[in-house]
Design an enzyme around this catalytic site. Structure first.
Site, PDB file in Angstrom:
ATOM      1  N   CYS A   2       0.714  -1.284  -0.087  1.00  0.00           N
ATOM      2  CA  CYS A   2       0.078  -0.012  -0.108  1.00  0.00           C
ATOM      3  C   CYS A   2       0.697   1.330  -0.183  1.00  0.00           C
ATOM      4  O   CYS A   2       2.153   1.328   0.555  1.00  0.00           O
ATOM      5  CB  CYS A   2      -1.012   0.067   0.941  1.00  0.00           C
ATOM      6  SG  CYS A   2      -1.947  -1.317   1.389  1.00  0.00           S
ATOM      7  N   ARG A  27       5.479  -0.798  -4.377  1.00  0.00           N
ATOM      8  CA  ARG A  27       5.176  -1.293  -3.343  1.00  0.00           C
ATOM      9  C   ARG A  27       4.017  -2.423  -3.324  1.00  0.00           C
ATOM     10  O   ARG A  27       3.665  -3.193  -2.368  1.00  0.00           O
ATOM     11  CB  ARG A  27       4.392  -0.185  -2.087  1.00  0.00           C
ATOM     12  CG  ARG A  27       5.529   0.636  -1.755  1.00  0.00           C
ATOM     13  CD  ARG A  27       4.754   2.060  -0.899  1.00  0.00           C
ATOM     14  NE  ARG A  27       4.543   1.471   0.279  1.00  0.00           N
ATOM     15  CZ  ARG A  27       5.333   1.706   1.407  1.00  0.00           C
ATOM     16  NH1 ARG A  27       6.653   1.713   1.069  1.00  0.00           N
ATOM     17  NH2 ARG A  27       4.848   0.952   2.635  1.00  0.00           N
ATOM     18  N   TRP A  74      -3.486  -2.521  -1.225  1.00  0.00           N
ATOM     19  CA  TRP A  74      -3.211  -4.118  -1.228  1.00  0.00           C
ATOM     20  C   TRP A  74      -4.216  -4.752  -0.446  1.00  0.00           C
ATOM     21  O   TRP A  74      -4.325  -4.449   0.563  1.00  0.00           O
ATOM     22  CB  TRP A  74      -1.808  -4.368  -0.703  1.00  0.00           C
ATOM     23  CG  TRP A  74      -1.332  -5.892  -0.575  1.00  0.00           C
ATOM     24  CD1 TRP A  74      -1.702  -6.795   0.249  1.00  0.00           C
ATOM     25  CD2 TRP A  74      -0.691  -6.432  -1.460  1.00  0.00           C
ATOM     26  NE1 TRP A  74      -1.098  -7.991   0.005  1.00  0.00           N
ATOM     27  CE2 TRP A  74      -0.704  -7.815  -1.009  1.00  0.00           C
ATOM     28  CE3 TRP A  74       0.175  -6.328  -2.627  1.00  0.00           C
ATOM     29  CZ2 TRP A  74       0.355  -9.027  -1.655  1.00  0.00           C
ATOM     30  CZ3 TRP A  74       0.823  -7.147  -3.259  1.00  0.00           C
ATOM     31  CH2 TRP A  74       0.989  -8.538  -2.846  1.00  0.00           C
ATOM     32  N   ASN A 100      -2.810   2.213   5.727  1.00  0.00           N
ATOM     33  CA  ASN A 100      -1.596   1.089   5.270  1.00  0.00           C
ATOM     34  C   ASN A 100      -2.069   0.197   6.734  1.00  0.00           C
ATOM     35  O   ASN A 100      -1.972   0.917   7.898  1.00  0.00           O
ATOM     36  CB  ASN A 100      -0.436   1.355   5.044  1.00  0.00           C
ATOM     37  CG  ASN A 100      -0.485   2.191   3.844  1.00  0.00           C
ATOM     38  OD1 ASN A 100      -1.311   2.250   2.901  1.00  0.00           O
ATOM     39  ND2 ASN A 100       0.707   2.827   3.401  1.00  0.00           N
ATOM     40  N   GLY A 101      -1.963  -0.940   6.377  1.00  0.00           N
ATOM     41  CA  GLY A 101      -1.872  -1.861   7.831  1.00  0.00           C
ATOM     42  C   GLY A 101      -3.030  -2.816   7.920  1.00  0.00           C
ATOM     43  O   GLY A 101      -3.757  -2.804   6.968  1.00  0.00           O
ATOM     44  N   GLU A 483      18.664 -17.519  -4.449  1.00  0.00           N
ATOM     45  CA  GLU A 483      18.443 -16.142  -5.213  1.00  0.00           C
ATOM     46  C   GLU A 483      17.974 -16.157  -6.538  1.00  0.00           C
ATOM     47  O   GLU A 483      17.226 -15.668  -6.975  1.00  0.00           O
ATOM     48  CB  GLU A 483      19.613 -15.526  -4.749  1.00  0.00           C
ATOM     49  CG  GLU A 483      19.235 -14.005  -5.359  1.00  0.00           C
ATOM     50  CD  GLU A 483      18.083 -13.200  -4.806  1.00  0.00           C
ATOM     51  OE1 GLU A 483      17.787 -12.078  -5.500  1.00  0.00           O
ATOM     52  OE2 GLU A 483      17.408 -13.714  -3.786  1.00  0.00           O
ATOM     53  N   LYS A 487      14.358 -15.170  -7.975  1.00  0.00           N
ATOM     54  CA  LYS A 487      14.178 -14.211  -8.903  1.00  0.00           C
ATOM     55  C   LYS A 487      13.320 -14.495  -9.978  1.00  0.00           C
ATOM     56  O   LYS A 487      12.451 -13.948 -10.696  1.00  0.00           O
ATOM     57  CB  LYS A 487      15.577 -13.698  -9.596  1.00  0.00           C
ATOM     58  CG  LYS A 487      16.353 -12.811  -8.606  1.00  0.00           C
ATOM     59  CD  LYS A 487      15.554 -11.481  -8.719  1.00  0.00           C
ATOM     60  CE  LYS A 487      15.923 -10.380  -7.206  1.00  0.00           C
ATOM     61  NZ  LYS A 487      15.517 -11.089  -6.104  1.00  0.00           N
ATOM     62  N   GLU A 490       9.761 -14.787  -8.919  1.00  0.00           N
ATOM     63  CA  GLU A 490       9.305 -13.798  -8.852  1.00  0.00           C
ATOM     64  C   GLU A 490       8.763 -13.007  -9.923  1.00  0.00           C
ATOM     65  O   GLU A 490       7.666 -12.466  -9.998  1.00  0.00           O
ATOM     66  CB  GLU A 490      10.149 -12.677  -8.133  1.00  0.00           C
ATOM     67  CG  GLU A 490      10.411 -12.982  -6.695  1.00  0.00           C
ATOM     68  CD  GLU A 490      11.330 -11.832  -5.984  1.00  0.00           C
ATOM     69  OE1 GLU A 490      11.236 -11.591  -4.742  1.00  0.00           O
ATOM     70  OE2 GLU A 490      12.379 -11.834  -6.639  1.00  0.00           O
ATOM     71  N   HIS A 506      19.591 -36.472  -3.142  1.00  0.00           N
ATOM     72  CA  HIS A 506      18.825 -36.721  -1.964  1.00  0.00           C
ATOM     73  C   HIS A 506      17.455 -36.329  -2.249  1.00  0.00           C
ATOM     74  O   HIS A 506      16.567 -35.989  -1.213  1.00  0.00           O
ATOM     75  CB  HIS A 506      19.222 -36.076  -0.594  1.00  0.00           C
ATOM     76  CG  HIS A 506      20.676 -36.621  -0.267  1.00  0.00           C
ATOM     77  ND1 HIS A 506      20.911 -37.762   0.228  1.00  0.00           N
ATOM     78  CD2 HIS A 506      21.921 -35.826  -0.130  1.00  0.00           C
ATOM     79  CE1 HIS A 506      22.060 -37.937   0.490  1.00  0.00           C
ATOM     80  NE2 HIS A 506      22.923 -36.920   0.269  1.00  0.00           N
ATOM     81  N   LYS A 605       6.928  -4.536  -2.714  1.00  0.00           N
ATOM     82  CA  LYS A 605       8.467  -4.115  -2.551  1.00  0.00           C
ATOM     83  C   LYS A 605       8.561  -4.148  -0.914  1.00  0.00           C
ATOM     84  O   LYS A 605       9.819  -4.378  -0.627  1.00  0.00           O
ATOM     85  CB  LYS A 605       8.820  -2.679  -3.023  1.00  0.00           C
ATOM     86  CG  LYS A 605      10.291  -2.080  -2.926  1.00  0.00           C
ATOM     87  CD  LYS A 605      11.168  -3.142  -3.636  1.00  0.00           C
ATOM     88  CE  LYS A 605      12.656  -2.441  -3.743  1.00  0.00           C
ATOM     89  NZ  LYS A 605      13.547  -3.735  -4.206  1.00  0.00           N
TER      90      LYS A 605
END
Length: 610
Positions: A2, A27, A74, A100-101, A483, A487, A490, A506, A605
């Site tokens: 948000c 964000r 969001w 926000n929250g 990582e 990426k 994402e 394994h 973000k």
């Protein structure tokens, strides 16, 4: 998650709000809206679901109204529809708010307000706030008093901005968790969730603290606490140039930020690389005795920063012989961590506002740990609540998928490991000199990687339709395999997994066939021969191997389908070099698949809620 923007001044607010929200798109959001003060109707509220362009098409950007608030939402409570988009207003239309929250007690408050005769229009937790303010004002309280009392009734985390129809001279705001920043101009005052929307207008900012309430007027801002007492906060001058937050000719922010890494690393290392055997100048408030007395380090982080922490564990343990634990911040405080005397907690967060990381650091501090933040944003919550901070100086990172913030975190962790090794007396002078020289050469090595982009584009064309990827690495390159897989997940939405190469047999070896790309990280280090053996096992099962190797390494002929030769670097610095081609591979595959690279679906973000 948000984003909030507010403005009071002499200019038209509409354009400032929409452009500010555009700079906060990174964000993460699924709807957006603005509320503009109207002399006749109280407020004009304009909202739209989906991307910001849907809202911008409804707003007259030349509107001269000089007061307003805006929001990108969001969805947490209620579907991502126009009806649930912010701003929300009270039933009488007199109070509007953005938030926000999460209000954890909103069902209780909603029931209470309905019983008192108030009505609701949305499914959100946010709506209870303007309704509560309006309800309290009907009982005789003024706007500021009602706002303060309503804030005190809310449980959870929040950043709030609020307007009243009959008060055209102020915005009221509050922070408890998600960030809020004030921008101070001449005859105008700004409010935002980040500094980026403020940079085109001012570089003089105030970062609000948890528990701060603020009254914004054209003359400036007054900050007070829930008990009504007024407080002063430091005014910061932000060095970022607004141009640094623009794409600068690149197709996407992520592409720009990948190619900014040589300069970002130079900025990170500036004045931190000593000469002639001098001590590492990290400017920490800890003495050498403080560092020497450390017996354990806990690193807490989320996502990409957690991967940086895993590399940091390897470096710190090797150079200082201090035991290091690396935890997902979201798990740390719920496992009753054992914090013994001599423990340092290191929180790694690009934004400095990641809720889980902040909570984990706070938990460790309560248990007696010393605190250190590795962060990219000066003045953020992480930097203010920690004893010590090492800034990465990566500059604004707009793309949701982190790139330059990650590699600069790795550089800072290397410096921290060297500093601890000095204090502990465990650092071999020759090794220190080798690593410092390697750090000096890093920006140039990353510049050389630019020439490899055409080869990586070829890989992207060949593998863009794969449904799964496997990334393998050993030692400090194992976290880079994680990582690289993250990426790809994402931004391209392809399933990918990262594994230590030795763990392949394994379990993951069962997945290997002629359709599976296996991305192998194989620098010339102590693990090379073992990794080569693992790749031979994958090739024997028809795995399609894409190998990243050190220049001149021809040992994968007949095993790897594609080989990318990378500059020779000290093995302990290889993670920084090997991360960049994986960023480019994910980027180009995502572009070819038509994905929204800078704002991938469902991601934000700065994750400021649990």
């Amino acid at each position: 998650m948000c984003g909030i923007v507010g403005y009071i001044g002499q200019q038209g607010a509409a354009g400032i709000l929409v452009n500010g929200l555009r700079s906060l798109e990174y964000r993460g959001y699924d709807s957006a809206g603005v509320a503009l003060s109207d002399p006749q109707d109280g407020f004009r509220i304009i909202r739209a679901s989906g991307k910001l362009v849907n809202l911008a098409g409804k707003v007259d950007l030349t509107d001269p109204t000089p007061l307003g608030i805006g929001h990108t939402r969001w969805a947490t409570h209620g579907r991502p529809t126009e009806e649930n988009a912010h701003p929300h207003r009270s039933g009488d239309g007199q109070v509007v708010a953005v938030h926000n929250g999460i209000f954890e007690n909103f069902l209780e408050l909603r029931a209470e307000l309905k019983a008192a005769g108030e009505s609701f229009r949305s499914e959100t937790d946010t709506e209870c706030f303007p309704v509560m303010v309006s309800h309290l004002m009907k009982g005789g309280r003024g706007f500021r008093e009602a706002f303060r009392e309503a804030v005190g009734r809310m449980k959870g985390i929040y950043a709030l901005a609020c307007l009243h129809a009959s008060d055209k001279n102020r915005i009221l705001a509050a922070r408890s968790g998600p960030p809020l920043v004030l921008g101070l101009g001449e005859g105008e005052t700004f409010l935002a969730s980040d500094v980026v929307p403020l940079l085109p207008h001012t570089r003089r900012v105030i970062f609000l603290e948890d528990g701060d309430l603020v009254e914004l007027t054209r003359e400036g801002a007054r900050i007070f606490r829930l008990d009504g007492s007024e407080v002063q906060r430091q005014v910061h001058t932000i060095p970022y140039d607004p141009v640094a937050a623009e794409k600068g000719g690149y197709k996407h922010f992520m592409q720009k930020e990948i190619f900014e890494q040589p300069q970002a690393l130079s900025n990170t290392l500036l004045n931190r690389l000593p000469l002639d055997g001098e001590a590492i100048p990290l400017d920490l408030p800890f003495t050498d005795r403080d560092l020497a007395d450390l017996t354990r380090i806990h690193i807490v982080a989320c996502g990409t920063s957690w991967h940086a922490g895993l590399v940091g564990k390897f470096l710190i343990e090797q150079l200082s012989r201090v035991a290091v634990e690396v935890d997902y911040a979201s798990e740390y405080r719920y496992r009753e961590p054992v914090v013994q005397p001599g423990t340092l907690i290191v929180g790694i967060t690009q934004s400095g506002e990641t809720a889980d990381t902040l909570a984990a650091m706070k938990e460790a501090a309560i248990r007696g740990a010393r605190t250190l933040a590795i962060c990219n944003v000066m003045g953020s919550t992480a930097t203010r609540q920690s004893e010590a901070t090492i800034l990465t100086h990566a500059g604004p990172e707009i793309g949701v998928a982190s790139t330059k913030a990650f590699t600069t975190q790795l550089a800072v962790l290397t410096l921290l490991a060297l500093k601890l090794g000095e204090a502990k007396g465990t650092l071999d002078p020759r090794l220190k000199a080798e690593l410092l020289q390697g750090l000096r050469e890093l920006p140039a090595h990353l510049e050389r990687l630019n020439a490899l982009e055409p080869k990586i584009v070829q890989w992207a064309h060949r593998w863009k339709d794969a449904t799964d990827f496997l990334y393998l690495g050993r030692g400090p390159c194992y976290p880079i395999a994680l990582e690289g897989a993250l990426k790809l997940k994402e931004i391209s939405y392809i399933h990918a997994e990262g594994y230590p190469a030795g763990e392949m047999k394994h379990g993951p070896i069962a997945l290997i066939d002629k359709t599976l790309p296996v991305v192998a990280l194989m620098p010339k280090d102590a693990h090379r021969e073992k990794t080569l053996s693992n790749l031979q096992e994958a090739a024997a099962r028809d795995g399609r191997i894409l190998a990243l190797v050190t220049e001149g390494d021809t040992g994968l002929a007949g095993i790897a389908e594609d080989v990318l030769e990378l500059p020779a670097i000290h093995p302990w610095l290889a993670p920084i070099v090997y991360a960049v081609p994986l960023q480019l591979l994910a980027y180009h595959i995502a572009v070819l698949r038509g994905c929204d690279v800078d704002q991938p679906r469902n991601l934000a973000k700065s994750v400021t809620v649990e």
